[in-house]
Design an enzyme around this catalytic site. Structure first.
Site: not given
Length: 311
Positions: A95, A126
């Site tokens: 963004e 992960e």
């Protein structure tokens, strides 16, 4: 080497002591409640998040100052995380270009498991403590950069490994966790440990933990961009008009901040090749596009300083 059973036992012991994994007896009746009461209870939990973030203002401010200083020297901000935490970093990074007119390489989001993991779970990604370091090497991480590791538990191996690599390179390291005395906090120079307590659904860290992470990363980029002059009087002036809505917003911004009509604002934007900041400077000082652009360069892109220089 510890066997699978011993590793599992050790992990269960760790999880037992994490606030984000805790359960509370008062939530044992959730499935029996009416919808209005469920909404009320969940909202009550969510209201605790901004208060928890407020307790970490000194650490957040230190991170903003460090990020801004490195941005000014050409450095980058790189988020690393897994699952929800990784997606929040990717979201914040994606963004920045339309909001602040930044190059996509200035703020980067890395997620365990790669782009596939943005939309779907990638099993065991992960747990790979080496993967983030490999990605950071591919980005040619340097001491000018900042690496922000995000992990609700504060122990995600992918994030711990990435922060350790970043510190070895000399980059500024920041940790965002939802538990105190976290592993990633110990691995980073600045630990932003926003303790939000047990989740509304035990262990579902996309809830309060995710909300806290979103609030913090909003601050890191928004406030550093303000300090870089990407806003003027609380308005975005480096946004990229990549669609009709943003083009209309650009015209409206110039009109309101310069105190001119829509037609004059539109003409100024055209003369400034779509740059809101340049159009505002031209209108404020009657400078030509070339003179205004030179003044902005001389003021490091800070509109107020450029206006003062041409006044």
């Amino acid at each position: 080497m510890p066997n699978d059973d011993s590793r599992l036992a050790a992990l269960l012991s760790v999880l037992e002591n994490l606030d984000t994994e805790a359960s509370t007896t008062e939530r044992g009746d959730l499935d029996l409640l009416g919808t209005d009461e469920l909404v009320r209870r969940m909202n009550a939990e969510d209201r605790r998040v901004p208060e928890a973030v407020a307790e970490r203002i000194p650490e957040i401010a230190a991170a903003v100052d460090g990020i801004t200083e490195r941005f000014r020297r050409g450095g980058r901000l790189i988020y690393i995380g897994a699952g929800t935490a990784g997606r929040i970093g990717v979201l914040d990074a994606s963004e920045c270009p339309p909001t602040f007119g930044t190059d996509p390489s200035m703020v980067v989001g890395l997620i365990a498991g790669g782009e596939t993991a943005i939309r779907a779970a990638v099993e065991n990604a992960e747990d790979d403590a080496e993967a983030a370091g490999i990605s950071l090497r591919e980005l040619e991480l340097s001491a000018l950069d900042t690496v922000v590791g995000i992990s609700a538990s504060g122990r995600t191996p992918y994030v711990v490994g990435g922060l350790n690599h970043a510190r070895a390179v000399g980059a500024l390291t920041v940790a965002i966790a939802s538990n105190a005395s976290s592993e990633i906090g110990a691995a980073a120079e600045i630990a932003i440990e926003v303790v939000t307590g047990p989740e509304f659904i035990s262990g579902s860290t996309r809830l309060k933990s995710g909300t806290a992470q979103k609030l913090v990363v909003n601050m890191l980029t928004t406030l550093s961009m303000i300090k870089l002059g990407k806003t003027y009087r609380g308005v975005m002036v480096d946004l990229l008009a990549t669609n009709e809505k943003l083009h209309a917003r650009s015209i409206r911004t110039v009109s309101q901040l310069a105190g001119v009509g829509i037609d004059e604002a539109s003409a100024a934007l055209k003369g400034a090749e779509g740059s809101v900041k340049l159009a505002l400077l031209m209108l404020a000082t009657d400078a030509s596009p070339q003179t205004a652009a030179s003044a902005l360069d001389g003021a490091d892109g800070i509109l107020r300083d450029a206006i003062s220089a041409l006044a």
